[in-house]
Design a protein around this motif. Structure first.
Motif, PDB file in Angstrom:
ATOM      1  N   THR A 145      58.306  39.660  11.009  1.00  0.00           N
ATOM      2  CA  THR A 145      59.432  40.058  11.841  1.00  0.00           C
ATOM      3  C   THR A 145      60.157  41.220  11.174  1.00  0.00           C
ATOM      4  N   ALA A 180      66.672  38.365  13.203  1.00  0.00           N
ATOM      5  CA  ALA A 180      65.363  38.625  13.826  1.00  0.00           C
ATOM      6  C   ALA A 180      65.593  39.014  15.288  1.00  0.00           C
ATOM      7  N   ASN A 201      55.694  34.009  18.606  1.00  0.00           N
ATOM      8  CA  ASN A 201      55.834  35.454  18.594  1.00  0.00           C
ATOM      9  C   ASN A 201      55.516  36.030  19.968  1.00  0.00           C
ATOM     10  N   VAL A 204      57.332  40.768  16.196  1.00  0.00           N
ATOM     11  CA  VAL A 204      56.584  40.873  14.942  1.00  0.00           C
ATOM     12  C   VAL A 204      55.791  42.174  14.934  1.00  0.00           C
ATOM     13  N   ILE A 237      59.564  35.942  19.146  1.00  0.00           N
ATOM     14  CA  ILE A 237      60.136  36.755  18.074  1.00  0.00           C
ATOM     15  C   ILE A 237      59.314  38.027  17.899  1.00  0.00           C
TER      16      ILE A 237
END
Lengths: 665, 215, 247
Positions: free
Chosen positions: A443, A255, A455, A437, A435
């Motif tokens: 992701t 990721a 996120n 997305v 993260i």
């Protein structure tokens, strides 16, 4: 790697509605066959777990806490935004969208932010229906207050404990689904690895924190709602347990960590009192509605205060510098957080700090007490109130509005904020990065989703006050339950996964090796001491203001610290038992890598925007200077084991707003 | 617990009203006639059985709760403190046990002697056509003894303390609570508890000192 | 300041516990937990096992801290959690006894850490309003009187720490349960399924083995959010009415 944001076509205001109406659905009978793992049960995780349980999915929810009710969402004080326009002051979905985009310094995705603004109104309705005791007017309708960075009053609140009440709402909805058997709850389980099968996220490895046992959990997809990484700074307003581990493990499995350098420094926290300090306590931003921020004009006054020879009360009005009101007359004390924080830093850098360490400014309620006191006297029909009457009445009003915050301040500092001006200083509070997305909150790993603070998508380079609760709940209640169907509708023929697949066994073995490595170092320094050292490096070189030289140095220091960690850390106890030190060691290990990526991102972003202030890039007046030409993109970092992290870029396009220099003057 | 408690409180009131007749300076006539009535009337007999059952139930419930709660609490703290709750509420069982012992002494002294022994004189009064036991004589003899008086006073102090918590506790348990009236109930509870115990105490004290002054 | 700590050490739920004595140097501006951090750093530097204690937010809202200090849950100050208790409440030379919350329904996990999952199960038994996401009408559809919302908040402010159970000589969870029942009962949205909720939650509370309330009131005194015992009376009323009056 091409990053596809999957933003649907069509006019901004219709994207979500249209998309929602045309998305793939999963039939109820198929939902029963599909399993969803949700890691983290704060606002985003609990609301997602509850909602997906209601929809009929088999949900397995995990938290490292002893109960979902302890998640740090609970500490959010001020409130939650929603474009209800109950105050008739011109608010609208578009205005909330615009404020959020602008407040985020144009580094977030338009479509996501607009969807957030759309969902905001539903959140309030849902929370009210769950029994969240929001503040009310005498007429029985919902009350609002204003927050930094906006000119309308759209923040809903439950005294100074809005996060707590909203979390309890989500927790109770989750509890209901647990009792109905739709959600299986795993308390005191920490995710230590993500398991991919054929490139899709299919499970996690957890450690049962009570027994130390490693467990393999399989499902059709995995949702991470594991919060932010602010604790990389060691001192922050985050809870002691907040960590990046689940997210970081996902990054290690492919990721991408997006915009990690965007960290929010909150302007109103209680200043550090000593070396032993373990965390910082936030004083709600709502205080800036009534409090006035100032430092002494004269250096000698500041010095006297720092040495304890004078107090704020000894400084006459004409010798006070209300620097926010002076520099930003339009917004005054209510400028966005990043601006307020930097201004405090500027003042203390000039030596005008008002605490022993020099790192603190005043937040003064004397004027508010006086103003409210006079108003209260007037409404009580007291014609010529004495100053003591005004004081008494004013303190009463202030106590009604902020009583619990004032009480908390007094408990921590031992000073009475009704009499002495409060002392505050900026502290790490929230991480906008997270993260990467797409519009579905998925992701780049198929089947892996990220919600809430975990996120990156909605707040750009700076988050506005009262928007974190909004985003967590929007993602959990109203976005993921729909968008997850886009992935799961293709999985209805996939049978339940066996957790004895080789992928699971391999991941479990890796985790065991990793733990054994930490346990076997048997060095001389505590985990805590490494965390403190890391925090100091981060704050020094990647804190409120950054420069290329410092960041380069910081990266090197972190790498050295990481080496030292593996040589000299000492983890007491045993791995097969309840062992909080081991838990910490695993988290700090991940922070030591995360910190480096943050620095690299900060170094790579040659502009100042939002919470990211590069000293090299500022206007003549010292304000942040953005570079839209070259940096209107999301920097998504891929971790390369043993090598340098690599950046992937998602260009941000703005079709509905014009990129302007943020001005709060 | 609360229901039996309130029932016993109601008995205390009736019992007091009857016994205050001991203070009438008529040589015990009114009291003796009243006592005779109480010990012979069939309705009273039923009520008295109810009373014994009430006492028993109250005690049994108390014992069960104490045992249950000990189990629920498990181990005790090394440091015991009364800073977070008054001594009374934490020692209801102790006070209750003490009161039960006192009751035994009290019943043995009077009820047992009246019912099951022939140690009491029979007495006739001119205006009634039946004989009654001279319980007054017995009471007055007992309260002539300073030690018995002391035992009664101590027993009544325990009763007052037990009631101070018990009275308002019963209201809470029954959910009879109101932001406006509860403070008043609590005050009434304390006044009642102290008042009724004082009035009871008045009897042995009066009789003791009355006897003293007669000598 | 110089302090002597008497800390409860217990390897796990089955092991025998005992007190351990430590001398420690603290500063008055430290929080109580920071003082324990200092102790733990010292223990680790001596290669000994640190004292396990539960903590998280350290700002008085998560409800994780679970220790009894000199016989009082969360220490001597009213309306204060352990994490917000600061060492200026003590003076040099003091001996401080630190024990875990004690109640049979809160078994010790290790040292000062106890298992409070029984609270979760009480909530699962009915501490919610049965409304699915998306079903809600507009937030302003049903007006709620300002004071009533405020009263509901006073009950809802419970942080689920369990100090009430710890303080209760009977190990009763009445304050916790009643606070949740009353939070929801006082709002029109929660009234709907009120009777069922009361019965189910009380049943679960009894099933978990909590003691019976004898109205001692220590729960409310020690509650860091100062939740009133009035909640208990109200719970009793609601419970009696749901059992005897409602069909």
């Amino acid at each position: 790697m091409k990053l596809d944001s999957k933003v649907p076509e069509g006019p901004l205001a219709e994207k979500w509605t249209k998309y929602r109406g045309s998305m793939n659905l999963v039939a109820p009978n198929n939902k029963r066959r599909l399993e969803v793992i949700i890691v983290g049960t704060g606002l985003a995780g609990a609301s997602a777990a509850a909602t997906m349980g209601e929809l009929g999915y088999n949900v397995k929810a995990f938290t490292f806490h002893d109960s979902p009710r302890r998640a740090h969402s609970i500490a959010a004080q001020g409130g939650i935004n929603a474009a209800k326009n109950y105050q008739n002051d011109g608010d609208s979905v578009y205005r909330l969208f615009y404020d959020t985009i602008k407040g985020g310094d144009y580094r977030s995705r338009e479509a996501n932010v607009h969807r957030l603004a759309e969902c905001s109104t539903e959140i309030i309705d849902q929370a009210v229906a769950q029994g969240v005791p929001f503040a009310r007017e005498y007429g029985g309708l919902l009350a609002n207050r204003s927050f930094g960075g906006v000119q309308v009053s759209r923040t809903f609140y439950a005294r100074g404990q809005t996060g707590q009440q909203l979390l309890i709402g989500a927790y109770s909805a989750l509890s209901r689904q647990i009792s109905l058997g739709n959600v299986k709850m795993y308390n005191r389980h920490e995710m230590l690895d993500l398991v991919l099968v054929d490139g899709k996220a299919r499970g996690i490895i957890t450690r049962n924190l009570l027994t130390g046992e490693l467990e393999k959990h399989a499902a059709h997809c995995v949702v991470l709602a594991t919060g932010g990484y602010g604790n990389v700074f060691y001192l922050s307003t985050n809870a002691m347990g907040c960590n990046v581990s689940a997210a970081w493990r996902a990054v290690k499995k492919g990721a991408l960590m997006a915009n990690p350098c965007f960290t929010q420094i909150h302007p109103t926290c209680i200043p550090v009192s000593g070396e032993y300090q373990s965390k910082l306590t936030l004083m709600s931003e709502s205080l800036r509605n009534d409090g006035r921020v100032w430092v002494p004009k004269k250096l000698e006054d500041a010095k006297a205060i720092q040495e304890g020879k004078k107090t704020g009360l000894d400084i006459p009005e004409e010798d006070r510098d209300y620097y926010l009101e002076r520099r930003y007359p339009a917004f005054g004390n209510l400028v966005p957080r990043d601006v307020a924080s930097r201004a405090a830093k500027t003042a203390t850098d000039e030596g005008k700090g008002v605490v022993r360490t020099g790192l603190g400014v005043y937040l003064d309620f004397a004027d508010a007490i006086d103003r409210y006191g006079k108003a209260a006297a007037h409404s009580k029909g007291i014609d010529n109130p004495t100053s003591s009457q005004i004081l008494e009445l004013g303190e009463e009003v202030v106590s009604q509005k902020y009583g619990n915050l004032f009480q908390m301040y007094e408990k921590i500092t031992g000073e009475n904020p009704y009499k002495q001006p409060m002392k505050i200083y900026p502290a790490v509070h929230y991480t906008m990065g997270g993260i990467w997305v797409d519009y579905n909150l998925e992701t780049n790993i198929p089947g892996l989703f990220a919600l809430g603070e975990a996120n990156f998508s909605d707040h750009g380079a700076n988050r506005l006050g009262a928007s974190a609760l909004m985003q967590g709940l929007a993602d959990g209640y109203f976005v993921i339950p729909y968008t997850i169907g886009q992935f799961l509708s293709n999985e209805i023929r996939t049978p339940k996964f066996d957790n004895n697949l080789p992928e699971f066994n391999a991941a479990e073995k890796d985790t065991r090796t990793r733990i054994e490595r930490l346990m076997s170092v048997n060095g001389n320094q505590s985990v805590e001491s490494f965390h403190r050292k890391l925090g100091k490096i981060m704050w020094e070189y990647c804190g409120m203001s950054r420069n290329a030289e410092g960041l380069t140095k910081g990266i090197k220091l972190i790498q050295e610290l990481r080496e030292e960690f593996y040589k000299d850390v000492f983890v007491p106890g045993d791995q097969n038992e309840f062992n909080p030190e081991l838990e910490k060691a695993i988290r700090v290990e991940d922070f030591l890598e995360m910190g480096e990526v943050m620095m690299r991102d900060a170094l790579d972003r040659n502009e100042s925007c939002g919470g990211h202030f590069r000293e090299e890039y500022r206007s003549e007046e010292g304000e942040a200077k953005r570079n839209d030409e070259d940096y209107t993109y999301v920097a998504a970092w891929e971790w390369k084991e043993g090598g340098q992290p690599q950046v992937h870029k998602e260009e941000l396009t703005f079709e509905n707003v014009e990129l302007k220099t943020r001005s709060y003057k | 617990m609360s229901l039996t408690g309130l029932f016993l409180i109601s008995f205390l009131i009736v019992h007091l009203l009857g016994n205050l007749q001991l203070l009438i300076p008529d040589g015990g006539k009114a009291f003796n006639i009243y006592a005779h009535f109480m010990s012979t009337n069939i309705v009273i007999k039923f009520i008295s059985i109810g009373l014994y059952v009430g006492i028993l139930l109250h005690a049994i419930q108390g014992i069960i709760i104490v045992l249950d709660n000990r189990k629920a609490k498990g181990s005790k703290y090394a440091v015991n403190t009364y800073e977070n709750g008054n001594w009374l509420s934490k020692n209801m069982a102790l006070l209750g046990t003490f009161i039960l012992f006192f009751l035994c002494v009290h019943m043995g002294d009077f009820w047992y002697k009246v019912k099951f022994t022939d140690t009491l004189d029979l007495i006739t009064y001119p205006d009634i056509d039946y004989q009654v036991k001279d319980i007054y004589q017995r009471v007055s003899m007992a309260f002539g003894n300073v030690w018995i008086v002391v035992i009664y006073i101590v027993g009544l102090i325990a009763l007052a303390l037990h009631l101070i918590h018990g009275f308002q506790s019963a209201f809470t348990t029954l959910g009879l609570q109101h932001p406006k009236y509860t403070p008043a109930i609590n005050v009434i509870g304390i006044l009642f508890s102290v008042g009724i115990s004082l009035l009871y105490a008045l009897i042995p004290l009066y009789m003791y000192f009355a006897k003293l002054s007669n000598y | 300041m110089q302090l002597t700590l008497k800390v409860w050490r217990q390897k796990n739920g089955n092991a025998q516990g005992r007190f351990e004595h430590h001398n420690i140097e603290a500063e008055e501006h430290m929080s109580f937990l920071e003082m324990l951090d200092v102790l733990n750093e010292k223990l680790i530097s001596e290669k000994k096992e640190p004292v396990a204690f539960e903590h998280d937010c350290r700002e008085g809202i998560c409800g994780a801290c679970s220790m009894v200090i000199n016989g009082r849950p969360h220490g001597p100050q009213t309306g204060t959690t352990t994490c917000q208790l600061h060492m200026r409440a003590y003076k040099s030379g003091d001996t401080i006894t630190i024990e875990p919350f004690r109640a049979n329904s809160f078994p010790v996990i290790k040292d000062l850490v106890v298992d409070r999952s029984s609270f979760d199960r009480i909530i699962q038994a009915g501490g919610y309003i049965s409304v699915n996401t998306g079903q809600a009408p507009d937030g302003n559809t049903i007006p709620v009187e300002k004071d009533q919302a405020s009263d509901a908040f006073d009950s809802a402010t419970c942080i689920g720490c369990g100090a009430c159970v710890a303080a209760c000589p009977n190990g009763s969870a009445m304050l916790f349960t009643s606070a949740k029942v009353n939070h929801l009962e006082q709002l029109p949205q929660g009234k709907v399924e009120h009777n069922r909720r009361v019965k189910d939650m009380v049943k679960q509370m009894d099933k978990e083995g909590f003691g019976k309330c004898s109205n001692v009131g220590a729960c409310s005194v020690e509650c860091p959010k100062e939740i009133s015992v009035e909640n208990i009376a109200a719970l009793n009323r609601h419970y009696l009415s749901s059992v005897f009056v409602k069909k």
